[in-house]
Structures are given as structure tokens and as C-alpha cells.
Write a protein that holds these residues in place. Structure first.
Motif, PDB file in Angstrom:
ATOM      1  N   UNK A 319      11.564   9.924  -4.736  1.00  0.00           N
ATOM      2  CA  UNK A 319      12.246  11.084  -4.159  1.00  0.00           C
ATOM      3  C   UNK A 319      11.285  12.205  -3.765  1.00  0.00           C
ATOM      4  N   UNK A 320      10.079  12.222  -4.330  1.00  0.00           N
ATOM      5  CA  UNK A 320       9.142  13.309  -4.036  1.00  0.00           C
ATOM      6  C   UNK A 320       8.195  12.989  -2.884  1.00  0.00           C
ATOM      7  N   UNK A 321       8.248  11.760  -2.363  1.00  0.00           N
ATOM      8  CA  UNK A 321       7.313  11.346  -1.312  1.00  0.00           C
ATOM      9  C   UNK A 321       7.667  11.990   0.024  1.00  0.00           C
ATOM     10  N   UNK A 322       6.638  12.564   0.675  1.00  0.00           N
ATOM     11  CA  UNK A 322       6.804  13.150   2.012  1.00  0.00           C
ATOM     12  C   UNK A 322       6.418  12.170   3.114  1.00  0.00           C
ATOM     13  N   UNK A 323       5.389  11.371   2.895  1.00  0.00           N
ATOM     14  CA  UNK A 323       5.027  10.324   3.840  1.00  0.00           C
ATOM     15  C   UNK A 323       4.409   9.172   3.077  1.00  0.00           C
ATOM     16  N   UNK A 324       4.546   7.982   3.669  1.00  0.00           N
ATOM     17  CA  UNK A 324       4.108   6.769   2.988  1.00  0.00           C
ATOM     18  C   UNK A 324       3.165   5.993   3.899  1.00  0.00           C
ATOM     19  N   UNK A 325       3.097   4.692   3.679  1.00  0.00           N
ATOM     20  CA  UNK A 325       2.192   3.865   4.464  1.00  0.00           C
ATOM     21  C   UNK A 325       2.662   3.760   5.901  1.00  0.00           C
ATOM     22  N   UNK A 326       1.717   3.466   6.781  1.00  0.00           N
ATOM     23  CA  UNK A 326       2.070   3.208   8.161  1.00  0.00           C
ATOM     24  C   UNK A 326       2.708   1.828   8.259  1.00  0.00           C
ATOM     25  N   UNK A 327       3.265   1.524   9.410  1.00  0.00           N
ATOM     26  CA  UNK A 327       4.101   0.349   9.549  1.00  0.00           C
ATOM     27  C   UNK A 327       3.338  -0.955   9.337  1.00  0.00           C
ATOM     28  N   UNK A 328       2.028  -0.951   9.622  1.00  0.00           N
ATOM     29  CA  UNK A 328       1.234  -2.178   9.537  1.00  0.00           C
ATOM     30  C   UNK A 328      -0.213  -1.807   9.231  1.00  0.00           C
ATOM     31  N   UNK A 329      -0.917  -2.607   8.410  1.00  0.00           N
ATOM     32  CA  UNK A 329      -2.317  -2.297   8.111  1.00  0.00           C
ATOM     33  C   UNK A 329      -3.181  -2.159   9.356  1.00  0.00           C
ATOM     34  N   UNK A 330      -2.855  -2.903  10.399  1.00  0.00           N
ATOM     35  CA  UNK A 330      -3.615  -2.788  11.640  1.00  0.00           C
ATOM     36  C   UNK A 330      -3.526  -1.409  12.249  1.00  0.00           C
ATOM     37  N   UNK A 331      -2.381  -0.735  12.063  1.00  0.00           N
ATOM     38  CA  UNK A 331      -2.233   0.628  12.565  1.00  0.00           C
ATOM     39  C   UNK A 331      -3.083   1.599  11.758  1.00  0.00           C
ATOM     40  N   UNK A 332      -3.200   1.355  10.456  1.00  0.00           N
ATOM     41  CA  UNK A 332      -4.073   2.184   9.626  1.00  0.00           C
ATOM     42  C   UNK A 332      -5.528   1.997  10.051  1.00  0.00           C
TER      43      UNK A 332
END
Length: 477
Positions: A319-332
Motif C-alpha cells: 500500500x505504500x509503494x509509489x512506483x514499482x518495476x517497469x513492464x519488462x527487464x528490457x525496458x529497464x
């Protein structure tokens, strides 16, 4: 939780294919499901079924189309928490943001239910032209037929609603091809429409890879309209293949914001940070470029960085998370390379800029030039650049120096400057005293240049999904 095996939804039946692909959670890496992989024959069956169902949809009275859409909104309200958790798992969207998307989704269907009862025409004064005497002229709108809807991963409930809602409000049928990463939400929507009483065959859902299905979906003569949200490259391919079909394309952007010296900096900082980093910046109108007047540049930048550092990054179900991982590791990998390239070319990092496994932190870049990818391309990631300017015309020129033109924004207390900017910024929408990320679901929405073609927003999408017909009656007495 044991992985599901999900089938295609064709002609009101669930069809499981031997050919499947694995669906993994972007954050946890958990195997969520085995997703049926449609082939061109499946696409042909879906189009044929939608074409057969069109006669029934076209004959359905407006009040009944409205009732079906209203029922869908009520079911979503009842199942909102369940649907939000699916969205968090398959898209990596923080749970609070997922709930907000579901709220918007049910509103989109409510607007569609209302719009179904407002589709009308007008009378034409035929005698305004010589030869028109003694004639009555009028128009009405008719549904097109089969609509192919191709949707992205970032708003898999609400952007689907922006295609299904207007299409069904107008009396069309739909073949839906959801993004490979977010099929579960689309398949749940098929269940919900079935429960709401949509005629069998009016909605078809084919999951799989766009490269394998594009020719079958785009070139079939029974398809009368293509509505696509996604990348510029795919949008151009669709337009080339569509021929004379109607097309709506919602494509890329690198949305810019101007902050004038009379803007209340301390009040707007939280809103600007939200616009830059919501859903890890994976929003087509995410705030990417901020142009701040030189007299307040230092104050704005310091406050913006301080606010950015308060954001929590982590598990989307927390509930405290504002942003998480991107949709795919390739995008990171991609955005890491873009930021590193910018730094090597002279940009500096105000905060962030160093990935943590699958997670890329909210990143502020300074000393960015217009040639850098982080400025001239669409970052679609939690990265924003802040640049100073001297005069308003200079800021407008920098906003316009882009192949994109979806939304832009300006903060100022001077109404003359606000309207001057609105007239001169090349974009589909200009938000005065707000970020370009602002959108409510009934407003006209779409871009210019490479940001797209056509408009969404329920009323405007209905117009795009209907044909105007003229009728004249000659007085024979």
C-alpha cells in the motif's frame, strides 16, 4: 498460486490453444498464467463472428446498449479490489494506482452508457441553396460494423474501456487484441460483458503476438475501423496496411511543461512529481520535459528533487509503494542506457540514475540538451529533465521542437501569457495551470504530428466509430 491456463474468447466461447506463452509478473517474476497464442485462423474466426453479430448489435435499441454498459460499470465497482490486484500483478502497477485506474474505468463505461442515448443528427436547411426548395434534409449516425481494437499494457482496463465503450454505445462489434503482457484484464472484461448481457459474438478477444496477427486483423475487408494505442512505429505500419478503413491512432509523446516565474512553486511541486513518476513514467502523457524560468529554476529544481526522494519504490501490492518495476527487464536496460548516454554527453543527475535490480528509481536529469534521447524521444520510464529558459517564446519553441504533440502544460498567473502559449504550442491539448498528464475520460484526447491521428474521449470516439448519413425528402405536393 498455481498458474492459470487462459483461452481465447471467440463467439462467446472459451477456446484453449495448444500453443501458449508464459505470462510473468514484472515485479516478482512469478508465473501467472499460460496464455493461449492465437494464430491468423483464430483472428479470421473472430472477425467472422463479430461480422455476424453486427446485425444484432445494430438493431439493439439505444436504451439497451446503454443498460449493458451501465451494468458493466456496476460489476466493475463490485469487483474493483479483485481487478486491481490482477492489474498490480500482471502490469506491476502499484495497488493504489491500480484502484484509481479501475475508478476511471467504471466512469468511462458510465459515460459510454450515457452517450449511447445521445447519438443523433441534425436538420439541414436545404433551401439555403438554389435547387433545394421543397426539401427536408436531415442526418443521423450509423455504426460502422467490426472494429479492431489494439491496446497497450499501461492502462489495460481503462484504455480497453475507451475502445469498447464507444464502440458498443454506437452499435458496433469489436475484436480486441490486448497487449501481450496484460491479457488477463482483457479476458476478465470479456467475462464481465457476458454477465452484463452483451450479445454473443459482439466482443471477441484474441491473445498472442501482434506480429503474428497483424495481417489478419488489419487487412480483412470486413473490418471497418481500427483503433490502436501504442508506439509510433506500429501506428505507421497500421496506417499503411489499413487502406480505406477508418483509423484512430494514439501514439507516443514526450510531454513538456512550462513553469513561468509567477507560478506558486511550492504548491505545484507535488503535482509535477506525480506527473513525472506515476506508474514509473509508463504513461503516454507522462511529464518528461520541464522548462522552468531562470529566475526560479534553482528553487524549483531543489524542491522537485527533495519531493522525488520521498517516493517509495517496491512491491506493487504494498500500500505504500509509489512506483514499482517497469513492464519488462528490457525496458529497464533501455532507460539505463539512455541515461548513461545522456550523462556521457554532459547531463548531470539530480537524483536517481542507478538501477536496483529490476527497479529503476525516479530520476531527475539536469543540463539536458535537445539532441539527447531522454529529451527528443519518448522515455516511457521514470526519468524527467529540468531545463531553464529566459523568455516565454523560448520555452514554447523548446516545447514545439519535437516530433510529438499530444499534451502540454503551463503554470502561470498571467491569463494573457497562458492563452498565448495555448495558441502557439503544437499539441492536441494544452493544460493551463496543470501538468500535461491530466486527463479525464470524457474530454477530447489525441495528438498532432507523430502523436497520432483522430480523437478519443467518449463522445468524440463515437463520432470516429460511426458514419454520418444524409437523408433528403422532397415535397411532392
Amino acid at each position: 498460486m498455481k498458474p492459470l491456463t487462459k483461452g481465447l474468447f471467440i463467439n462467446g466461447e472459451w477456446i484453449k490453444k495448444e500453443a501458449v506463452y508464459p505470462l510473468y509478473s514484472p515485479y516478482s517474476g512469478e508465473l501467472l498464467a499460460h496464455i493461449s497464442r492465437a494464430d491468423p485462423d483464430d483472428a479470421e474466426q473472430a472477425i467472422a463472428g463479430a461480422d455476424r453479430a453486427f446485425a444484432k448489435m445494430k438493431a439493439l435499441p439505444a436504451y439497451e446498449r446503454s443498460r449493458i454498459l451501465a451494468r458493466v460499470a456496476r460489476i466493475i465497482q463490485d469487483r474493483k479490489e479483485e481487478l486491481a490486484k490482477v492489474l498490480a500483478r500482471e502490469a506491476g502497477k502499484p495497488i493504489r494506482t491500480a484502484r484509481a485506474e479501475l475508478e476511471r474505468t467504471l466512469v468511462t463505461y458510465q459515460f459510454s452508457a450515457e452517450e449511447a442515448k445521445r447519438i443523433g443528427g441534425e436538420t439541414i436547411p436545404m433551401d439555403a441553396a438554389p435547387g433545394g426548395e421543397g426539401r427536408l434534409g436531415m442526418t443521423w449516425r450509423e455504426p460502422l460494423g467490426v472494429v479492431v481494437a489494439i491496446t497497450p499494457f499501461n492502462f489495460p482496463f481503462n484504455l480497453v474501456a475507451h475502445k469498447l465503450g464507444p464502440a458498443f454505445a454506437a452499435g458496433n462489434t469489436v475484436v480486441l487484441k490486448p497487449a501481450e503482457q496484460t491479457p488477463l484484464s482483457a479476458l476478465l472484461i470479456a467475462e464481465i460483458f457476458t454477465e452484463a448481457g452483451l450479445p454473443k459474438g459482439a466482443l471477441q478477444v484474441v491473445t498472442g503476438y501482434g506480429t503474428e496477427l497483424s495481417d489478419a486483423l488489419l487487412t480483412d475487408v470486413r473490418v471497418k475501423k481500427i483503433s490502436f494505442t501504442g508506439s509510433v512505429q506500429v501506428g505507421k505500419l497500421i496506417k499503411a496496411k489499413a487502406g480505406l478503413k477508418k483509423v484512430t491512432l494514439e501514439l507516443g509523446s514526450n510531454s513538456g511543461l512550462i513553469v513561468e516565474p509567477d507560478a506558486p512553486v511550492d504548491k505545484i511541486i507535488p503535482r509535477c512529481v506525480e506527473g513525472a513518476f506515476a506508474f514509473a513514467g509508463q504513461v503516454c502523457i507522462s511529464l518528461q520535459r520541464i522548462y522552468v524560468h531562470e529566475s526560479i529554476y534553482r528553487e524549483f529544481t531543489e524542491l522537485f528533487i527533495r519531493q522525488t526522494k520521498k517516493l517509495n519504490i517496491g512491491d506493487p501490492l504494498d500500500e505504500t509503494t509509489d512506483l514499482s518495476s517497469m513492464i519488462h527487464p528490457g525496458e529497464t536496460d533501455r532507460i539505463e542506457a539512455w541515461v548513461n548516454e545522456a550523462v556521457q554527453a554532459g547531463a548531470t543527475i539530480g537524483c536517481g540514475g542507478s538501477r536496483k535490480g529490476k527497479l529503476y528509481p525516479p530520476t531527475v536529469l539536469l543540463n539536458v540538451t535537445k539532441e539527447m534521447k531522454v529529451s527528443c524521444h519518448e522515455v516511457f520510464a521514470p526519468v524527467v529533465s529540468i531545463v531553464s529558459y529566459k523568455e516565454l517564446d523560448e520555452a514554447i519553441e523548446m516545447i514545439n521542437d519535437s516530433v510529438y504533440g499530444l499534451n502540454a502544460g503551463i503554470y502561470t498567473s498571467n491569463i494573457d501569457n497562458a492563452l498565448y502559449a495555448a495558441r502557439n504550442i503544437q499539441a492536441g491539448g494544452v493544460m493551463i495551470n496543470d501538468i500535461p498528464t491530466f486527463r479525464v475520460d470524457h474530454m477530447p484526447y489525441g495528438g498532432v504530428k507523430e502523436s497520432g491521428y483522430g480523437r478519443e474521449g467518449i463522445k468524440y470516439a463515437v463520432q470516429e466509430m460511426t458514419e454520418l448519413k444524409l437523408i433528403t425528402i422532397k415535397n411532392m405536393s
